[in-house]
Write a protein that holds these residues in place. Structure first.
Motif, mmCIF file in Angstrom:
data_model
loop_
_atom_site.group_PDB
_atom_site.id
_atom_site.type_symbol
_atom_site.label_atom_id
_atom_site.label_comp_id
_atom_site.label_asym_id
_atom_site.label_seq_id
_atom_site.Cartn_x
_atom_site.Cartn_y
_atom_site.Cartn_z
ATOM 1 N N PHE A 8 0.971 -1.015 -0.074
ATOM 2 C CA PHE A 8 -0.076 0.039 -0.188
ATOM 3 C C PHE A 8 0.741 1.062 -0.091
ATOM 4 N N ALA A 59 -0.174 -9.171 6.818
ATOM 5 C CA ALA A 59 -0.750 -9.142 5.594
ATOM 6 C C ALA A 59 -1.979 -8.355 5.721
ATOM 7 N N PHE A 60 -2.115 -7.651 6.779
ATOM 8 C CA PHE A 60 -3.559 -6.908 7.444
ATOM 9 C C PHE A 60 -3.003 -5.212 7.795
ATOM 10 N N PHE A 67 -4.977 0.010 10.354
ATOM 11 C CA PHE A 67 -5.095 -1.661 9.811
ATOM 12 C C PHE A 67 -6.183 -1.907 9.670
ATOM 13 N N LEU A 73 -13.567 -10.242 9.088
ATOM 14 C CA LEU A 73 -13.740 -10.533 8.188
ATOM 15 C C LEU A 73 -13.756 -11.137 7.530
ATOM 16 N N ALA A 74 -12.401 -11.163 7.486
ATOM 17 C CA ALA A 74 -11.991 -11.412 6.233
ATOM 18 C C ALA A 74 -11.620 -12.599 6.825
ATOM 19 N N LEU A 78 -12.027 -16.663 5.720
ATOM 20 C CA LEU A 78 -10.848 -17.828 4.950
ATOM 21 C C LEU A 78 -11.480 -18.992 6.322
HETATM 22 C C1 HEM Z 1 -7.740 -11.309 3.094
HETATM 23 C C2 HEM Z 1 -8.390 -10.559 2.830
HETATM 24 C C3 HEM Z 1 -7.670 -9.177 3.040
HETATM 25 C C4 HEM Z 1 -6.486 -8.518 3.329
HETATM 26 C C5 HEM Z 1 -5.455 -9.134 3.055
HETATM 27 C C6 HEM Z 1 -6.591 -7.390 3.067
HETATM 28 C C7 HEM Z 1 -5.012 -6.395 3.867
HETATM 29 C C8 HEM Z 1 -5.563 -4.988 3.877
HETATM 30 C C9 HEM Z 1 -4.644 -3.755 4.771
HETATM 31 C C10 HEM Z 1 -2.559 -4.312 4.044
HETATM 32 C C11 HEM Z 1 -4.505 -3.189 4.375
HETATM 33 C C12 HEM Z 1 -3.275 -1.546 4.792
HETATM 34 C C13 HEM Z 1 -3.219 -1.942 6.327
HETATM 35 C C14 HEM Z 1 -2.138 -0.458 6.376
HETATM 36 O O1 HEM Z 1 -1.826 0.451 5.655
HETATM 37 O O2 HEM Z 1 -1.783 -0.943 8.300
HETATM 38 C C15 HEM Z 1 -6.626 -2.908 4.289
HETATM 39 C C16 HEM Z 1 -6.654 -2.073 5.004
HETATM 40 C C17 HEM Z 1 -8.373 -2.265 4.950
HETATM 41 N N1 HEM Z 1 -8.484 -2.870 4.478
HETATM 42 FE FE1 HEM Z 1 -8.540 -4.444 4.448
HETATM 43 N N2 HEM Z 1 -7.952 -6.830 3.616
HETATM 44 C C18 HEM Z 1 -8.314 -7.510 3.886
HETATM 45 C C19 HEM Z 1 -10.334 -7.743 3.525
HETATM 46 C C20 HEM Z 1 -10.985 -6.605 3.418
HETATM 47 C C21 HEM Z 1 -12.042 -7.000 4.526
HETATM 48 C C22 HEM Z 1 -13.346 -7.970 3.752
HETATM 49 C C23 HEM Z 1 -12.544 -5.986 3.773
HETATM 50 C C24 HEM Z 1 -14.353 -4.831 4.819
HETATM 51 C C25 HEM Z 1 -14.905 -5.699 4.313
HETATM 52 C C26 HEM Z 1 -11.835 -4.621 3.886
HETATM 53 C C27 HEM Z 1 -11.283 -3.450 4.432
HETATM 54 C C28 HEM Z 1 -10.042 -2.713 4.617
HETATM 55 C C29 HEM Z 1 -10.436 -0.902 5.130
HETATM 56 C C30 HEM Z 1 -11.423 -0.028 5.197
HETATM 57 C C31 HEM Z 1 -8.972 -0.491 4.425
HETATM 58 C C32 HEM Z 1 -8.463 1.035 5.062
HETATM 59 C C33 HEM Z 1 -8.435 1.151 6.674
HETATM 60 C C34 HEM Z 1 -7.728 2.451 6.484
HETATM 61 O O3 HEM Z 1 -6.815 3.114 6.180
HETATM 62 O O4 HEM Z 1 -7.868 2.896 7.956
HETATM 63 N N3 HEM Z 1 -9.587 -5.753 4.487
HETATM 64 N N4 HEM Z 1 -6.603 -3.828 4.068
#
Ligand code: HEM
Length: 119
Positions: A8, A59-60, A67, A73-74, A78
């Motif tokens: 990102f 990964a998240f 975060f 949910l993910a 899974l």
């Molecule tokens: C295996 C599935 C997923 C992975 C690997 C993933 C991974 C990520 C990562 C790496 C970030 C950035 C975190 C950071 O910079 O600290 C992120 C942010 C985010 N993710 Fe996921 N994600 C997944 C599933 C989902 C799902 C299912 C949703 C919503 C239903 C979601 C909603 C978001 C949102 C809204 C953000 C931005 C949060 C922010 O900037 O404050 N993600 N995700």
């Protein structure tokens, strides 16, 4: 080891230093989750898949204010995917080479051929 998203990008809100590099306010910074999960300063054997490794992978994200909002949910999706797949196809086996997506952002598979015995 294989996070779904390779990176990102964030914009620095103030001057700072990361890993000895000067970052100025307004600089765009790429966070390579692929790399952080293999950080040789953190992990003893960074390139080896170890199911017992400290689960604090990135990964998240790394637990900061961005975060992943969907992490719970993910994780649930899974968990159910693996539970149901193993329940329905307990004898499933790899049946070919995984076909990775060609992308600098997505670290995912286009195809994962599998087979299972039919009765
Ligand atoms: C295996 C599935 C997923 C992975 C690997 C993933 C991974 C990520 C990562 C790496 C970030 C950035 C975190 C950071 O910079 O600290 C992120 C942010 C985010 N993710 Fe996921 N994600 C997944 C599933 C989902 C799902 C299912 C949703 C919503 C239903 C979601 C909603 C978001 C949102 C809204 C953000 C931005 C949060 C922010 O900037 O404050 N993600 N995700």
């Amino acid at each position: 080891m294989y996070p779904a998203f390779a990176h990102f990008r964030r914009t620095a809100t103030k001057d700072t230093e990361i890993g000895g590099k000067q970052i100025a306010e307004g600089d765009k910074v790429l966070m390579w989750y692929l790399s952080s999960n293999r950080d040789e300063d953190v992990y003893e054997d960074p390139d080896t898949f170890d199911v017992h490794r400290n689960p604090e992978h990135q990964a998240f994200g790394a637990g900061g204010r961005h975060f992943c909002l969907g992490a719970a949910l993910a994780r649930l999706e899974l968990k159910i995917l693996f539970e149901e797949t193993l329940r329905r196809f307990p004898d499933m086996k790899l049946a070919g080479k995984p076909d990775p997506a060609v992308s600098a952002f997505l670290n995912q598979l286009k195809k994962l051929p599998v087979s299972w015995p039919t009765t």
